[in-house]
Structure formats: C-alpha cells, structure tokens
Motif scaffolding. Sequence first.
Motif, PDB file in Angstrom:
ATOM      1  N   SER B  80      25.489  37.360  26.079  1.00 36.47           N
ATOM      2  CA  SER B  80      26.485  36.474  25.496  1.00 36.47           C
ATOM      3  C   SER B  80      26.074  35.942  24.130  1.00 36.47           C
ATOM      4  O   SER B  80      26.863  35.323  23.443  1.00 36.47           O
ATOM      5  N   TYR B 234      19.206  30.088  39.582  1.00 35.34           N
ATOM      6  CA  TYR B 234      20.650  30.040  39.656  1.00 35.34           C
ATOM      7  C   TYR B 234      21.123  28.593  39.778  1.00 35.34           C
ATOM      8  O   TYR B 234      22.106  28.185  39.173  1.00 35.34           O
ATOM      9  N   LEU B 235      20.426  27.815  40.574  1.00 38.97           N
ATOM     10  CA  LEU B 235      20.821  26.421  40.765  1.00 38.97           C
ATOM     11  C   LEU B 235      20.388  25.544  39.605  1.00 38.97           C
ATOM     12  O   LEU B 235      20.675  24.367  39.588  1.00 38.97           O
ATOM     13  N   GLY B 236      19.667  26.134  38.673  1.00 41.13           N
ATOM     14  CA  GLY B 236      19.204  25.332  37.558  1.00 41.13           C
ATOM     15  C   GLY B 236      17.913  24.618  37.861  1.00 41.13           C
ATOM     16  O   GLY B 236      17.541  23.676  37.173  1.00 41.13           O
ATOM     17  N   GLN B 240      14.010  27.893  33.068  1.00 38.11           N
ATOM     18  CA  GLN B 240      15.020  27.336  32.180  1.00 38.11           C
ATOM     19  C   GLN B 240      14.995  28.043  30.840  1.00 38.11           C
ATOM     20  O   GLN B 240      13.947  28.476  30.396  1.00 38.11           O
ATOM     21  N   PRO B 241      16.154  28.152  30.181  1.00 36.68           N
ATOM     22  CA  PRO B 241      16.151  28.719  28.852  1.00 36.68           C
ATOM     23  C   PRO B 241      15.232  27.863  27.963  1.00 36.68           C
ATOM     24  O   PRO B 241      15.136  26.660  28.219  1.00 36.68           O
ATOM     25  N   GLY B 247      16.944  35.978  37.737  1.00 35.34           N
ATOM     26  CA  GLY B 247      17.801  35.024  38.436  1.00 35.34           C
ATOM     27  C   GLY B 247      18.613  34.209  37.446  1.00 35.34           C
ATOM     28  O   GLY B 247      19.811  33.984  37.624  1.00 35.34           O
ATOM     29  N   ILE B 250      21.373  36.225  36.066  1.00 32.74           N
ATOM     30  CA  ILE B 250      22.521  36.297  36.983  1.00 32.74           C
ATOM     31  C   ILE B 250      23.326  35.011  36.866  1.00 32.74           C
ATOM     32  O   ILE B 250      24.547  35.016  36.744  1.00 32.74           O
ATOM     33  N   GLN B 252      23.499  32.912  34.448  1.00 40.64           N
ATOM     34  CA  GLN B 252      24.246  32.823  33.202  1.00 40.64           C
ATOM     35  C   GLN B 252      25.344  33.866  33.153  1.00 40.64           C
ATOM     36  O   GLN B 252      26.409  33.626  32.606  1.00 40.64           O
ATOM     37  N   GLN B 254      27.023  34.996  35.631  1.00 39.81           N
ATOM     38  CA  GLN B 254      28.099  34.843  36.595  1.00 39.81           C
ATOM     39  C   GLN B 254      29.346  34.265  35.946  1.00 39.81           C
ATOM     40  O   GLN B 254      30.452  34.540  36.383  1.00 39.81           O
ATOM     41  N   GLY B 255      29.157  33.502  34.889  1.00 37.74           N
ATOM     42  CA  GLY B 255      30.311  32.978  34.178  1.00 37.74           C
ATOM     43  C   GLY B 255      31.120  34.080  33.541  1.00 37.74           C
ATOM     44  O   GLY B 255      32.275  33.892  33.165  1.00 37.74           O
ATOM     45  N   TYR B 256      30.498  35.242  33.383  1.00 40.85           N
ATOM     46  CA  TYR B 256      31.166  36.331  32.668  1.00 40.85           C
ATOM     47  C   TYR B 256      31.598  37.442  33.612  1.00 40.85           C
ATOM     48  O   TYR B 256      31.933  38.513  33.166  1.00 40.85           O
ATOM     49  N   LEU B 257      31.522  37.169  34.905  1.00 41.80           N
ATOM     50  CA  LEU B 257      31.786  38.249  35.842  1.00 41.80           C
ATOM     51  C   LEU B 257      33.122  38.928  35.582  1.00 41.80           C
ATOM     52  O   LEU B 257      33.251  40.135  35.686  1.00 41.80           O
ATOM     53  N   GLY B 264      25.843  39.917  34.507  1.00 40.17           N
ATOM     54  CA  GLY B 264      25.270  39.499  35.786  1.00 40.17           C
ATOM     55  C   GLY B 264      24.918  40.680  36.668  1.00 40.17           C
ATOM     56  O   GLY B 264      24.052  40.583  37.537  1.00 40.17           O
TER      57      GLY B 264
END
Lengths: 325, 302, 306, 323, 478
Positions: B80, B234-236, B240-241, B247, B250, B252, B254-257, B264
Amino acid sequence: MSAPLLEVDNLSKHFGSGSAPVRAVDGVSFSIAKGETLGLVGESGCGKTSLVRTLLRLNAATAGHAMLDGVDIAQAKGAELRAMRRKMQVVFQDPYQSLNPRMRVDRLLSEPWALHPGVLPRAQWSTQIARLLEAVGLRPEHALRYPNEFSGGQRQRLGIARALALNPSLLVCDEPVSALDVSVQAQVINLLARLRKERNLAMLFVAHDLAVVRHVSDRVMVMYLGRIIETGPTEEIFSAPRHPYTQALLSAVPTPDPTLRGKRRRIVLQGDLPSPSNPPSGCRFRTRCWKATDKCAVEAPELVAHGNTNLLTACHYAETVPDLA
Amino acid sequence: MTEISGTAPARKASRVKWFARALAGDPMALCSVIWLALVLVLILADTFGAFSGSRIALKARNLPPFDFTQDWRLWIGADSLGRSLLGRLAEAALTSIGIALLTVLLSLVMGTMLGLVAGYFGGPVGSLIMRISDVVMGFPTLLVALVGLYLFGPSVTNLVIVLAITRMPSYIRVARAETLEVRERLFVDAARVFGGGPIWIIRHHILPIVAPTMLTLASVNVAMVMLFESGLSYLGLGVQPPAVSWGLMIAQGQGYLSSAWWLGFFPGLAVMLTTMSFNLLANWFRIVNDPSQHWRLIRRKR
Amino acid sequence: MSPKILLRRTALAALALLALMAATFFLVRLTGDPVNLYLPVDASQAARDAMRIQLGLDRPLVVQFFEFLFNVLRLDFGTSLWHNRPAMEVVLEALPRTLALGAIALALAFAISALVGVIAAANAGSAVDRLINVVSQAAASVPDFWLGLMCVLVFAVNLRLLPTSGFGGPAYWVLPVVCLMARPFGMLVQIIRGSMIEALNASYVRTARAKGAREGRVGFVHALRNALLPAVTVTGDLAAQFAGGGGVVEVVFGFPGIGKLLIDGILRRDFAIVQSSIFAVAVVIFLINILVDILYATIDPRVRVE
Amino acid sequence: MTLLDIRDLAVSFDTAAGRIKALNGVSFSLQRGEVLALLGESGSGKSVTASAIMDLVPNPPGAIDGGSITFDGANLLDLPHRERRAICGTRIALIFQDALAALNPVYSIGWQIGEMFRIHHKKAAGEIEGAVIDLLDAVGIPDAARRARQYPHEFSGGMRQRIMIAMAVALEPDIIIADEPTTALDVTIQAQIVDLLNTIRKRSGAGMIFITHDLGVVAELADRVAVMYAGRIVEQASVYELFADPRHPYSIGLLASQPRIDVATSELVPIPGSAPNPADLPSGCAFRTRCPRAKELCAQVVPILADAGPGRLTACHFPGNAA
Amino acid sequence: QSDLVTVVVTDEPKSLDPCDTDLSNNARILRNNVTETLVNLDPANGAVLPSLATEWRQIDDLTWEFKLREGVTFHDGSAFDAAAVVAALARATNPDIGCEVGLATLQGNTFTGEAVDATTLVIKTGTVEPILPNKLSALDIGAPVTPADAKTREPIGTGPYALKAWSAGQSVALQAFDDYWGDKPAIANANIVWRGESAVRAAMVDTGEAQIAFEIAPQDATSANDIAFPNAETSLLRIDQAIAPLDDKRVREALNLAIDRDGLIGTVFNEGATKAMQVVLPSVFGYNPDIPVWPYDPDRARALLDEARAAGVPVDTEIVLYGRIGIYPNSAESMEAIQAMLLDVGFNARLEMMETTPWLEKLIGPFPAERQPSLLQTQIDNTEGDAVFTLPNRFTSGGNTSTLADPSVDDLIARASAATGDERQSLFQQAFANIAVEAINIVPLFHMVTIARVSPDLNYVPDVQAGNEIKLRSISYK
Ligand SMILES: Nc1ncnc2c1ncn2[C@@H]1O[C@H](COP(=O)(O)OP(=O)(O)OP(=O)(O)O)[C@@H](O)[C@H]1O
Ligand SMILES: Nc1ncnc2c1ncn2[C@@H]1O[C@H](COP(=O)(O)OP(=O)(O)OP(=O)(O)O)[C@@H](O)[C@H]1O
Ligand SMILES: [Mg+2]
Ligand SMILES: [Mg+2]
C-alpha cells in the motif's frame, strides 16, 4: 576365616508408605566371601532386583545394613563412597537398556574413568579400552561403534567390560543372561566364569533360570516374597532341597530330555505369587504349600539348619524329597 | 589406532547420505526443505540489499501482481505504500522466522533445563517449577504479551522474551516427563553405580536421550509461534511498524482484501507454507528418530 | 473419581487459582493506568486524581491486592469500568457463548478427524493418505484469522451464503466454527493417524486379526479406542485453550465471547473484566481437566484418576 | 494325516537396513493331533512363520514372496482375504508370547473372549456369557463370572496366558499355534501353563505348533521338532531322535550350549559368533560362519532339507553326530 | 423490511448514559435519537439552533435564561420541564459520577441551574461564559428518574426513539417513540451493531445485513455507495518543542516542509481529505483563513537543517515518531510514509506505533524532564463549533496535552475565551496563526473525512456531525 567381602544384615526395602507398603525385601541377611559366587534365585517379583538395587545404593534401604569391606554402603560419603563405588560393580539384565544408545563404545567404557579421575591417566584410556574389549571377546575396533550396532550378547559383553573397567572386587549380576538367546547365553556364562577365575571376583549372581544358577554358583540362596527361604551350597540345594518351595521350583523346571517325560515327580504349584504389599501371615509360602498347617499361618519360620545338612531352611516342616532329581 | 579413527568421517558421510535418502523418501519433507531454502534465499537476498532500492513510492501503491513487464521485485506486486511486496515479504520473513526461531531456542533451552531439573530431582524444587509453569500456562498469552510489551516497550526482543516465557511450560512438561522416564532406565543406574553425580548424569545420559524429542517439539513450536506472532501482530500487540512481520502484513493487508487481495494473501500463504514446512519436518524428524518407522521413508524397490 | 481425590484436586486447584489471580492482579496493573483512557483528554489533572482516588488506585498496591483478595473470597469481582456493571455478570454472559462455540468446533473436529484419521492410517502410504496429510497439515498451519477473513470474503461477500459476522441464529455460527475448527482438525488428524498406525501395529490388533475379525472391526473397535487416548489429551488441551476464547477469531467475526471480552478488557485496561475472565476461565479449565480425566478413565480402564 | 503342509514359504520385510529375508523357503508339515515344536533362536523366523499361516504379515513392510501353505487341501495363499479370516480363530488359532500386549487393554476379558463367538456368529447373544464363563473355568480361572468383567491389567501373567488359551480354544480349532506362550512366565507358572496346554490339546485332539527356544519345554511337550535358523528349517526329527542324536551342527550346538538343571555341568560349549544379520546373510549355508564343519561347498551351495534317515530331515552338506 | 435500519459502527458504546455523550460512540446512538439537547449546532455553519429550548438570552455576564419547549414528554411518560434540565445539569457536573460531558465540555467553570417555572430556566455560571449555548449543545437531557448518583445503562430521553434493548456485546435496538414532540421518524426500528474490521463493515452493507456502515477505510471505499464526509477531525503531528533539536524553529519548519501532503491524499488518506493549516475546520468560530498551507519543499527543508546544524543545533539526534495504532484508518501506513519523508530530508526519525494507553501517556502531561525529542501522531476534533474547545488545553502552558509554553499565546487565548463577537474571532485567529506560523508547534496534516457506506435504497446523507450523531429520524427508505 577373614571377614566376608559383603555382609548384609537384616536388610529391608519397602516401597511406598502408608498402610500397605510393598515389602519387596523383608529382613534379608547373608554374606559373600572374597572370590565366592552366590546365586540368588526366585520367581519374578520376589524382590531380587530390589535387593540388588539396595545393595548398589540405587534405592535407600528401609532398614538393616549392608557392609562392603567393612564400610556401610548406605552411609558412605566422599572418598569412602568413591572407593566403595570402585569395589562394587553391576551387570544388568537388559543389555539393550543398560547401555546409553547415544554413547559410542569408547565413551561408554571410559565413563568410569572419567568419573574416577586418577584411576587411569587419560593417555592410557584407548589401550585399556582395547584390552577390556579383548577380555570380553570383542575386537578393539568395536570401540568406534554405537551400542545398537551390536547383538544382544555383544552388548552384554560391553556391559561386563564396563563393569570391569574399575577392577571391582564384587560383581553384582542381575539376571545377566536371561535376555539373551540360548546360544549366546552360554558364551556370556563362560565369559563370566573365566573372568571370575582370572580376577578373583566375588559375584552375586541373580537369575531365575535355575540351570544357569546351578552352573555358575558356589552357593545358592532362594528367595520368596522378599524373604530368603533357603540357602546353602549349590550341590546340596539342587540334590536335596528341604524347603517345599525349592522342591517345587526345581521340579517345575522342565528337563531337556524327552525320555524322562512323565517319569519325574513334578510338583505343580497352584495359584500365583501373593501380593508383596499384603503378604500372608506367618510363613509366606503357606498359601501355595501342600504341607501348610495352622501353625504356618501364625508363626514365621526361622532360617535355620534342619538336621544334618549345610542348608539353612525357613520351614516348619523342612524335609528332603529324595526322589526328586 | 589411526586406521580405526579413519572410519569416523566415513560414518559421518554415511549418516548424511542416510538423511538424504530418508528425505528423498518423504516428498512432503523434501518440499518443505525446498520451501524453507527458498525463504532463506529470499532473506539472504534482502540482507545483501537486493531489495534496498524498494523505497516508499506512493505512485506504485497496490501495484497488482504478475505484471512481468515490471522490475522483478514487483512481480508479486507492491504494497500500500508502493514498496516491493517481495522485498517486504523478505524483510518480514526475517522477523517472523527470526522471532519464531529465537523464541523457540530460548524456550527450548530454558524449558529443557528446568524440565530436566524438575524431572530428575523432583521434590519441592520440582513441584515449584511445575506449579509456576502451570500458572504461566493458565495465563492468556495476550495478557502476558501486553504486559511485557507495555513494560519493556514494543520491540522484537521483548516479543521474543514474552513469547518464550509463555511457550516454556510445554517444554518443561515434556522434558520433565521424559526425564522421569529416562532416569529410571538402566544405563542411568549404571552411571550411578560408577559414581556419576546428578549433573554428570543429566548432561551425559539424560539430555542426549531427551534432546530429539525436544527438538521435535521445538520444530512444531516454531510453527506455533509463527502463528501466534501473526495473531498478536494482527491484534496490534505484536510487531509494530516500521518493523514488519508476516502477521503484521496480513493485518495491514486485510483492509485491502477486496481491493488488493495480494497484500494479505501472500503473507498469509507464506505463514501457512512455512508453518506447514516446520510441521512436516517435525513429523519427518520424528520418523527418522524412530527406527520402527524407518521403512516408511525408504521406497520399496522391486 | 473418589470424593477424596476430587477434594484434594480442588484444594490444589484453589491454590493454583490463588497464585494465578495474584499474578493477574499485578500483571494487569503493570500495563498502565486506566484513568487516562476513561477520562476525556480535556479532563483536568484534578479530575484525573479524583478518579484515581475513587477507583482506589492511589493506595499502595499491596493494600489494593488484599482488598481484591478479600473481595474475591466473597465472590465479588468488582465493577467493570467499561461496562459499568458487575464484571462477573459481563463475563458470565460471554462465557457460555464461547464455550458453546468451542464445544461445537471441537466436537466436530474430533468426530471428523477420527474418521479421516482412521482412513488415513488404514491406507498409510497411499495417495489418500498423502492427500489427507497435506490437507490436515494445511489446516493445522493456516492462520485462523486469515482463514476467517478469506471465508468472509468468499462466503459472505462474494457468495452471499452466510452473514459476514455477528451473533444470532445458526448461520452466524458457521464461519466461526469452521475457522476455529481448522487447527484442531489438522492436529487431531495427525495425531489420530499416528496413534492409529501405532495401534494397528500393536499386538492386540494382531490378536484381533488372528481371531478372524474383519478390517473394519479391527480398525474401529480394537484400534481406534486405544488410539483415541492421545487425541483425547490433545482435545483436552485444546478445550482448555478454547475456554479462554477463540481470541482472534472472535474479533474477526465480532463474536461476543470471552476471548473478545478479554482482548477488549486488556486493551481498555478494564481490570475487573480481565481478572474475572481469567478467574472464570481458570475454573472452566479445571472442570475440563477433570472431565478429560474421567473420559480418559472411561476409555482406558488402566488409567486411574488421581 | 497331514493337516497343514508348508512348502518353500518365503517372506521378506523392507527395513532401513534394506530388504530382510525373514523366511527363506520354510517347509514343514503338521499331522492331525500332533505337537510340532518350532525351535530356534530369536530372529530365526518362528513368529513370521506363524504370522504367515494366520495371514498376519504386515504389508507393508512385509510381503510373502512365494511358497504355499496347504491347509485341509487348499492353498491358503490363494484364498481371498475374507475366507482366510474366516479360517482364523475357527480352524486355526494363535496364542501369543506376550499376553499382556496381545490382549486389548481397553476391553474386559469376557468381552474379548466372547468376541470369538460374535465374529464368527457361533452363538446367540444370550449364550455367549455362559460360554465365556465355561471357558474361563476350563482354563482354571477361579471365580470366572466376576473375573470376566475385569480388564487384562488386573490379571497376573499366568492368568493372562490362560485367557489367551481360552480365547484360542473357544471355537475348538484344528490347529493351535502357540508362539512362545511360556517364555515370559516364571517356572512354576510355566509348569501350570504347559500342563494346561497339554490337557486341553489332548481333550480336543487339535494339532499344535509350539514355538519356543526352551529345550526343556520341547522335551516335555513335543512329538516332533523343527529347528529353524536364519529363516530356514535346518533339521526336522522326532523329539526323541533330535535330543538323542542331533545331526545338524546348529542343533548340536544348541543342545550343548544349555546348562542342565539335572546334572552339574563343568563347562558349556557355546556356539561361536552370533546370529547373522538378516539383511546380509552369508552366501550358501547361513550357518557356515559359525559352523565347525564348514567347507568351501557351504559358501556356494545352499543345503536343502534332505532325508537323513527315517522320518528325519537335515539341511546340511556334512550332517553328522555330535563329536 | 422497511421499518428497520441497521447501522454498523466500529465499537460497542461504552455507556448509554445521557451524560456520557462526549464520546462519539455513545453520542451516535443517543444524541437526537434517544436523548436531546437544549440546542443544536447547524452542521453547515455552526450556528446555534433551538431544540428543547426555543429561545435564550444572556441576562448578565454570569446569568443566562432559557425558554423551554412545551408539551414534551420523556419516554417514561414524565414531563419535560426546567427541573429536569436542572437535574441533568447537576448530574453532568457531579464529579462523583464522572460524566464525560462534565469532565470535558463543561469543565473549568461552574453551572448552577434554577427552575424559574416549568418552562423557564436560569443558569448561573461561575465565570463569564460567552458561549454557553454552544456548550449546552453537548448536554443531553435525561429523564428525572435517571439516578442522580450513578450511571445508567437504560437512558430515558425525549428523542424520537426509545431504547428497546442493549444486548451487551451484540447490538443496541431502538424503537420509535409514539409521543415524540416533533415529526415522527419514517423508520420504526433501528439497530446499532459494531464490527472491528472495516472490510467486514463495508461488506455488511453489500450483503444487506446493515444499511449504513461508518468508518470505512479508504481502500474499502470502492463502491458508489461510499460517501465521504468531513468528520470535524484534523490530523496533525504535535511537536515536542521543549527538547532539542525541536526547540529550534528552523528544524520545526523543516519538518513541515518535508512532508508531501499531496502525495498522501488519495493514497493513504482519503481523497476527500483537505490539507490543513491549522487544527480546526473552517466551520469553527475562530478559524483563520489566512494561514498558508505548507508547501512540499524537501530541498528547503534540507537547507534549513544544514543551517541549523551549522548553528550547533543537534539535528542528528534521533527523533521518535509516536504513532497510535488505529487512530484513523491506515494510521500506521501514514506514519511509515511520513517517517520515510523525514528520513529523506535528513532527519533521524524512528517510528514507534503504540497501543492507546501508552500513547495517552505520551499525549497527556506532565511530561518527564528527561525525554527524547518526539513528534506525536494525534487528531483534534471540534464539534462544539468554537475555538475555545480546542485551544486552551492543547496550546497553553497549563494545558495538559500542550507542549507549547508561550506566554503570548497563553494571553491571546485567555483574552479570546472571555471575549465575544468579532473581538473573540480575531483574537482566536491570531492565536491559530501564532501556533501554526510563529511557534510552529504542529505539523498540520489534513482535515479528515469519514467514509460511510450507505445502502442505495436509503435516503441518508451523512453530514459533518455524523461522527457524533446518526440522525435516524432523517432517514427513510426510497
Ligand atoms: N520402585 C518401586 N516402587 C514400588 N514397588 C516396586 C518398585 N520396584 C519394585 N517394586 C515391587 O517390589 C516387588 C519386588 O520387585 P523386584 O523387581 O525386586 O522383583 P524381582 O525379583 O527382581 O523380579 P523380576 O524377576 O521380575 O526381575 C515387586 O512386587 C515389585 O512390584
Ligand atoms: N514387521 C517387521 N518388520 C521388519 N522386520 C521384521 C518384522 N517382523 C519380523 N521381522 C524380521 O523377521 C525376522 C524373523 O523374525 P521373527 O519374529 O519371526 O523371529 P522369532 O524367531 O520369532 O524370534 P523371537 O524368538 O525373538 O520371537 C527377524 O529378523 C525380524 O527382524
Ligand atoms: Mg528383577
Ligand atoms: Mg517370535
């Protein structure tokens, strides 16, 4: 007579506590002289291994003492303990279990020296390993193999070689041949006999195969449910046993001679060995004994000589059965 | 002696050959090894800077995959922020697998040690170890992760420590159980009769027997930790970035699935394949270590 | 299981629970102060201090701890800051849903994997076995939340067969159950296949064959019951894990279970919720363990429950 | 009358060490009502022989490579699986060495014995329990009704072996194969079991293949003896002849190497060396590497089981009496 | 089913107490649906409109009088009157209950209500409160039965909908209230559900499980049904200008010049977002239209950094970017992009994404003296329509989230807060200019938009207040 090498006095080993402990060994006394072989026979579960393990200090004794060369085995500490460890070695029953499968033979055999620094300088290990291997009928190049590359008999030889590494004066053998094939068994028995002669080893030889015990031992001890019920010179035990159990035991062994079939008097005992955690009162054999009377249920017989014999028998009604053999 | 010691390398070589043959006998394990080798190549490529040119390029955002007219780095698309997805996968591979391996190593070493002690000595120390490990087991890993990350800051090191602690009980249990069994074996008794002390026996007799089981468990655990890390990320609560793990990718992605599925999908696939590889290798390893199952690995030749 | 053993185990479990609760108490408090989270950013320092005092957070930790213990002994688990009602009440609403979800997933996984595992073991080495192996390994390795997202995409968004998420009638359970099932299914197939192969090689199976039993009988009557033991152990462990909530899966599907509650509780620093859920889950796990032991003893008469 | 006739049976196994030829052409026969002892040391193929008869060779890794097993006029190896299963238990029964392992630990022994009737539909459901109790009584298990509900681990070794025997004789088979039924037992218990087997066999008139390596038991029980070595029968003779006058050097060695209970032996004469690696058998006669009589011929030609006097067979190029 | 509308939001409401509507999750459900306020703000220009109050006037500096609407009843049948408002006000400001409204909007002053008669209410303030009606637009009025000393989970208001059920963890159900004083809503039932995942929320509208979904991430906003609306939030980075090298103005300027705002719009941020120059939207009273938007000039930024370096400013010190996970959609990606931009011009920037609680600790003072120079990702919303709700707490030396300690700004803000009319406006404009241009305390990013997906068969256009209010009564099926 000099003091015996091993002297066991009223030794007991009970497992578990509470109301009904398993009385695996219950007040056992005997001794072994230097260079003597004492055979110990008895059925499975009668406490042979427990006795051996207690002597080797792998179990703590519940009561009684065992003295090796005047040193109390259970109490020895530090240098005394190390000296004791050197004097008494063991050969176990299962040659597959008693060698660490992940250790190469040279490491297996040198382990005792690594644990007893000063016994043998490291430089001599390899020559000594070769010598040990040869002594038990293996070849020096076997030193670079792993146990699983050996057959059962060869493994048992390795076990014996290892037990000899520290040059002990007493060798405890817990059923050393019962896991072996018949043809191999003879090799190991002969080996033990030879080593015994060469090194003046005393042996405690545990087995349930009476024929083997007869062949190997100077003196025999018969155990039943944690107690010694009869003991004496080998020939006398085998020719004229006085305890009913010994008699039954001997008669139960099938003779490898088909012509004798049906001609021997056989005593087939009824029932199984009672549970050692709840042994019968009085004489422990009485539940399977054809001579048992009320007295046997009340009074435990002492291990004493009955009549003109070298045998000590723990039975109220000890007598010979002349036509047994 | 020289002619005897000369055989040692030959034995080693034959062992390698046997392993190779056993591997060839199990196509799944072979595939696993190939996949893991591929991942390794990717990681190496990344460390040697093959993807260093892949910077943020918002113009190339969500570039779709399989456009082979592009630079090879973009063959499976861009993320992204327009970075090479392959490069991101490589970077994430190092984190994901690195975390998994480090975690497993740490918990393996610590857990095995504690398990050995608990198993061999038993007694109050042993029960204490077991009770503590029970309590650790009773915790939601999430909570432990959160506490660790909160207390010590979110970093890969802390994640590793936290995960290692939560994974440790299983090693302790297995090592203890095995030790309990092994310490009753006759060769241990033999060593005792020679005068071997506890340390000696644990080091020379118990550990080598317990080790293969522990290693099998470890390779299963590598897979588990990877799944776990990806769940946490996934849960944050995990990586972390700007750090990146599969994971997290995935999460990040998932918002673009619906708009850019490859974001993802590929990391998900990577997790699955890698996890599977470790599981399969664990299986294979178990069989290799069990002589009664060897025949499964050798093809029947008629 | 005799009442005496049960009593002993309960006592031991109570001790472990105490340790767990103590550890939880201190751990959650290490994750930071909830006050900032619960007050608007604009709230004054005075208001923050007031809230701290009101929540008792200003007192020494030890004092708070003993008060907490005392309350727990009276089965008072405090009030949820977020939900603004007794925390245990909230937990007991969520827990049964999670338990139902987990039970369905596990039961299905167990039944299917027993069947599949037996088929694989009976045909060990064949193409069927390989296929089953690949599928089950994949199932055991797939990240559940990823699977969940993919399922939503395919079954809810594209095919419109199932609702995307939420809580309600049977349709709502399908996807969470499937996602939650994947890993247990994969693991159990592997385990049952392995133990079945072992069982099929066992001496008593030879006996059964020597008796003239057909393969089906040998597999399902003689071998399977023995082979189930390791699977039961693993299922027990999984059940214990699931009791703690389907975690990420619950989040993905917006399933109002204990896992989501706990995650939210942690993220929202809702101490009472975290403590009560861990307590409740620990009790459930204790019960599951006893259940597994009983089951174990039912399957295998050699096992005596201790 | 020949009940069972085995010819040139060959069985092999795939192992990590390569292909093992467990049986290399085993031939023997069993007459009705006769006790044949299969003697031989560990790994010589005794159990595999039994497995082959019962269709129990695991495949993979094992496979039957050739030969025939003729029972009641039919070659068992040609029969479909289903028919062979129907013979198992009803006409040929097997008693295993390790009764604890051989009994299914999770079912009561009554259930397991009763299963014999259920599998083969020999009795109505209501009669089974009574039949089981009768069987248990017959093998000398006291309090049979109660004990039928117990599980294998609740019995002693001797009792378990009795249960195995009860199971084997439940459908009154023509042949009982007993694979070292007493090896794991104590002498006093062994005596009980040997007695029991003898009684039961005599009562039912079944033939028996008795597998063992205990010479004493053989002397006690067998009519005829087949000695196995490395997957072959090396000698066959009546029990009297074999003990009095063994011809094959292996048989000779076997007899000489065992200490005897009844006489004091000063020195045992062991067979030198150890059993050959089954994956890598010596060429020619497998025993030649340990054989005092081995000559060049032995390395080249496999000796066949040939007539060596009335009713006896020996597989040796240089058979002869013990020195 | 045309008498039900389902709305999917991100989170379960924390509380449904009328006094907790300062949190948008709560307000969305309650405000003007279940409970109502005395006045509303015009979404277009921020003007105050009558609601439960019909007219109002300031009697003196400290006294306001409100006329209340007649004939209004609560859902439980009780009458709406001045006493109810007095009780609601007292409750909202009672520190023991800890109401959000009291702790935020109404903080810093005292308000005493007094019921003159049933429809006349007088409110006395502790200090002068020139924009009391704006503040009261945040105060939802609950029924008198609402417990005075505790929060409630069952709000009773005067709104067009009454609460039917709150199934914890699942949904909130609302039902039209028959005796509503205004126009009856077109749809009789409303359900509010919540899902964490943007993709799931978006999908729910497509599948018909919901009719309205809020907070759709830009990448999910792929259909024509996605409506972007400004949500009163402005995203920015707060500069901790007390710590070197951020104490140097050149460095802070360089930060602003380094960021390619145009590049971020339409990629990481939604297309509808607009570049911000200050922290409030144009609709807020006090907005300064004359502040220039920062250009993207990386060369100038590098030059400024070199200049500062030459002057001995430790510009190579590591600067931490504190980001908050999920503060808005793509928050992590935006921070990654910003980090890359900062690195590009020569900053030594490290990104640290945090969970909310630790992030709050970075946001809210007092700050430790020893700390790293940092930028904090945050956003500021202003739904009350006046700059006073934004400035004092964030940019004065006493403000608890302020990193700016500038006496002249403090003074400007203080004076502006007490002033009215044009004076107030110009003073606030000066303050904004000061913060953005002179002090450069912030890196303003964007006036944010929220995307809602609305089912095509629904008449609903979210407005700027939709972040806080779903005006259910305005919704109908086509
Ligand atoms: N560690 C132990 N814990 C409890 N009971 C034990 C233990 N070891 C042995 N026993 C019990 O003590 C009794 C004697 O066992 P032991 O192993 O000494 O007999 P054994 O004569 O050596 O038998 P075998 O011939 O089978 O080796 C048995 O009933 C056994 O079950
Ligand atoms: N399932 C198997 N897989 C591989 N090899 C096997 C298998 N079963 C038997 N064998 C091999 O076949 C050979 C004969 O074995 P068998 O069990 O018949 O010996 P045995 O004479 O019965 O020995 P024992 O006296 O120990 O029971 C051995 O070399 C053994 O290793
Ligand atoms: Mg023993
Ligand atoms: Mg056998």
